[in-house]
Design an enzyme around this catalytic site. Structure first.
Site, short mmCIF file in Angstrom:
data_model
loop_
_atom_site.label_atom_id
_atom_site.label_comp_id
_atom_site.label_asym_id
_atom_site.label_seq_id
_atom_site.Cartn_x
_atom_site.Cartn_y
_atom_site.Cartn_z
N ASP A 125 52.13 -24.94 17.93
CA ASP A 125 50.82 -24.94 17.29
C ASP A 125 50.33 -26.40 17.20
O ASP A 125 50.85 -27.19 16.40
CB ASP A 125 50.93 -24.32 15.89
CG ASP A 125 49.60 -23.77 15.41
OD1 ASP A 125 49.61 -22.71 14.74
OD2 ASP A 125 48.57 -24.38 15.73
N GLU A 158 42.06 -21.90 19.23
CA GLU A 158 41.60 -21.15 18.06
C GLU A 158 40.13 -21.50 17.90
O GLU A 158 39.80 -22.69 17.75
CB GLU A 158 42.36 -21.52 16.80
CG GLU A 158 41.92 -20.64 15.65
CD GLU A 158 42.00 -21.28 14.30
OE1 GLU A 158 42.08 -22.51 14.22
OE2 GLU A 158 41.99 -20.54 13.30
N HIS A 181 47.98 -15.42 10.46
CA HIS A 181 48.39 -15.98 9.17
C HIS A 181 47.22 -16.34 8.27
O HIS A 181 47.42 -16.80 7.15
CB HIS A 181 49.27 -17.21 9.44
CG HIS A 181 48.51 -18.29 10.12
ND1 HIS A 181 48.03 -18.17 11.41
CD2 HIS A 181 48.10 -19.48 9.68
CE1 HIS A 181 47.37 -19.26 11.72
NE2 HIS A 181 47.38 -20.07 10.69
O1 ISL Z 1 40.51 -19.59 6.45
C1 ISL Z 1 39.56 -19.64 7.17
C2 ISL Z 1 38.17 -19.87 6.64
O2 ISL Z 1 37.55 -18.61 6.56
C3 ISL Z 1 39.76 -19.49 8.64
O3 ISL Z 1 38.53 -19.53 9.27
C4 ISL Z 1 40.62 -20.66 9.09
O4 ISL Z 1 40.73 -21.65 8.13
C5 ISL Z 1 39.98 -21.36 10.25
O5 ISL Z 1 39.85 -20.40 11.26
C6 ISL Z 1 40.90 -22.49 10.72
O6 ISL Z 1 42.25 -22.05 10.71
C7 ISL Z 1 43.20 -23.01 11.19
O7 ISL Z 1 43.00 -24.30 10.62
C8 ISL Z 1 43.26 -24.47 9.23
C9 ISL Z 1 44.54 -23.80 8.74
O8 ISL Z 1 44.51 -23.70 7.32
C10 ISL Z 1 44.67 -22.39 9.31
O9 ISL Z 1 45.90 -21.81 8.90
C11 ISL Z 1 44.60 -22.50 10.82
O10 ISL Z 1 44.80 -21.23 11.44
C12 ISL Z 1 43.38 -25.97 9.02
O11 ISL Z 1 44.38 -26.46 9.89
#
Ligand code: ISL
Ligand code: CA
Length: 545
Positions: A98, A249, A322
């Site tokens: 990741d 993502e 997650h």
């Molecule tokens: O929690 C959210 C807001 O609604 C999700 O959209 C998420 O935070 C966002 O997609 C980004 O997620 C990723 O980056 C974050 C981390 O907390 C998440 O676990 C990760 O998947 C910051 O690194």
């Protein structure tokens, strides 16, 4: 369409902190994963995506990295990682790391240097401004924090302890490419790239419309002016030199923009996790502004996003991860029809076009949790929004109701391995409480029941592998206006399938979707008896004779 291993694979996401604790400290770790590799091989998944395992103060459970080239103390050490990688490869599986490079931890030495003085060589590794604009953090509050030492604000689109890296600075980009090579040269098989569309910031950080957070993401945070230049440079300097896969993502990536990231000839990424369905449940106020999911919209998202593949790109197929509530609780029925609906959702995941991703525990139908007190929660996003809600005179029980529906800790409770204390996850009190239903829902019990959700996933994974029409075949919705059933066709020159998913408790005649049933063979279903009627939460796969 190019046929290749990462389109034909199924990903299984491991959130190491909650997967298995091998040394009785209440926290999952790499040796816990090593112990369960045969379990994962038996299930039949191909690629293991590990949520971050790098050194971190765990303000956001590893998504705040303080050393990109070492293993988080709580998870073990580099020898453990090397043994895990070896064990995964020996079993013919692959590992995705990741990559979290939109931001680092504030405890990273780069930030420690950067904040020391305005003329420090690392100052421009981050975004510093004399004034802040109106941007809001994903995790409540302002996206800028004032730093006394140099009397300026630094940008953090997420928590205060997650300062955004400045990708405008070529030194930052070279540091990222170097750390990527470090892991690729060890033999990892690719990266899931955390919030990759956010890395390019708009010049002069223009104010946005903070009344609608999803709009703010799309218009101000995502798809910035140089994002494709940066990802293409990453491709040219690193990615294209290895036989790997990359998954972006993609919060804020719209369907129209998707192929700029994943188009076959773009020289950028292989596929993306889009959020068309996932953000449906959150209103303008963001995560805890809960909005009822709409089934027609849910079906339309799959139909719309399949066009990305028609146009030469590729996407992931997922129903939780997650960051989102458990799929059987959100999209299925985690009460009376938990088993049937978990199997129905598995059928959707594994008959759609794209690369499916299964989140740990879905294979045994783990559900959301309702802890009685806010003290039982751990997620920085929950805690920040809770403090903001209470500071604004909000009601605690009202906030808890929103956490029960949309909170990320729903999906982060420890994997339920058995009915032993702590669900067999740990011999110590886990870092977050186990879901109280672990005595009824656990791996041990699933492996003893041939009709369990686990064995349905195992069967479906093998079925998808044996029928690549389900990977590459064209997709067509057969009943877009149907308010209870998701009915679609998958077809190529090799075969034709009709998938019927009854997302209701109604009994519905199959003849409504298949007029010439004698020409089709029922090959898979989550019920054992059939009489031409779709029962409550029944999933059927018909193959043309
Ligand atoms: O929690 C959210 C807001 O609604 C999700 O959209 C998420 O935070 C966002 O997609 C980004 O997620 C990723 O980056 C974050 C981390 O907390 C998440 O676990 C990760 O998947 C910051 O690194
Ligand atoms: Ca441990």
């Amino acid at each position: 369409m190019k046929k290749i291993w990462w389109k034909e694979s199924v990903i299984y996401q491991i959130y190491p902190r909650s997967f298995k604790d091998s040394n009785a400290d209440g926290i999952g770790d790499l040796r816990g994963i090593i112990e369960q590799l045969d379990y994962l091989k038996n299930l039949g998944v191909d690629i293991l995506w590990l949520s971050p395992v790098f050194k971190s103060p765990n303000d956001d459970n590893g998504y705040d990295i303080s050393d990109y080239e070492d293993i988080m103390d709580e998870f073990g050490n580099m020898d453990d990682f090397d043994e895990l990688l070896e064990g995964v490869h020996q079993r013919g599986m692959k590992i995705l790391m990741d990559l979290v490079v939109n931001h680092s931890s504030d405890e990273h030495r780069w930030f420690q240097e950067s904040r020391k003085s305005k003329d420090n060589p690392y100052r421009d590794y981050y975004h510093w401004q004399a004034q802040k604009n109106n941007w809001k953090s994903f995790f409540a509050g302002d996206a800028w924090t004032y730093d006394e030492q140099t009397e300026e604000y630094y940008l953090h689109l997420f928590a205060k302890k997650q300062p955004d890296l400045n990708w405008e600075n070529p030194k930052v980009r070279e540091e990222v490419y170097s750390l990527m090579r470090f892991w690729l040269d060890k033999g990892v098989d690719g990266f899931r790239m955390d919030v990759i569309p956010l890395i390019s910031k708009r010049d002069a950080y223009p104010d946005g419309d903070i009344s609608d957070f999803n709009k703010l993401i799309e218009e101000r945070y995502s798809n910035g002016p140089r994002v494709h230049e940066y990802i293409n440079e990453m491709y040219e300097k690193v990615l294209k030199h290895y036989d790997i896969m990359t998954v972006g993502e993609g919060p804020g990536i719209t369907r129209e923009l998707a192929n700029l990231y994943v188009g076959e000839d773009r020289g950028e990424l292989n596929m993306i996790f889009h959020f068309g369905h996932m953000f449906m449940g959150q209103g303008e106020g963001g995560r805890f502004d809960v909005v009822e999911d709409d089934f027609m919209e849910f079906k339309k998202v799959f139909t719309d996003w399949d066009k990305v593949i028609q146009e030469g790109g590729w996407i992931n197929i997922f129903l939780d991860n997650h960051d989102f509530p458990r799929m059987v609780s959100r999209w299925g029925d985690d009460g009376k029809y938990r088993t049937e609906s978990a199997k129905l959702l598995a059928t959707l995941l594994l008959t759609m076009r794209g690369t499916p991703c299964i989140f740990q525990g879905s294979e045994i139908g783990m559900t959301n949790v309702q802890f009685p007190s806010i003290e039982d929660y751990r997620d920085v996003e929950i805690m920040n929004f809770y403090k903001e809600h209470m500071a604004n005179g909000g009601d605690e029980s009202e906030f808890l109701q929103a956490v029960y529906v949309n909170g990320r800790d729903n999906v982060r409770t420890p994997i339920q391995w058995s009915d032993a204390p702590n669900g067999g996850f740990s011999d110590a009190a886990p870092w977050i409480k186990i879901n109280p239903n672990y005595k009824d829902i656990n791996v041990e019990q699933a492996l003893e029941n041939p009709d369990s959700i686990f064995f349905y996933y195992k069967k479906m994974l093998a079925y998808r592998k044996a029928n690549t029409t389900l990977v590459y075949g064209e997709y067509k919705d057969l009943a877009a206006k149907d308010e209870q059933v998701f009915a679609y066709r998958r077809m190529d020159e090799a075969a034709e399938f009709i998938v019927l998913l009854n997302f209701s408790e109604s009994s519905i005649p199959i003849s409504r979707y298949i007029s010439d049933a004698r020409n089709y063979e029922l090959e898979v279903s989550n019920y054992s008896n059939h009489d031409g009627i779709l029962k409550a939460w029944e999933a059927c796969i018909y193959k043309k004779k």
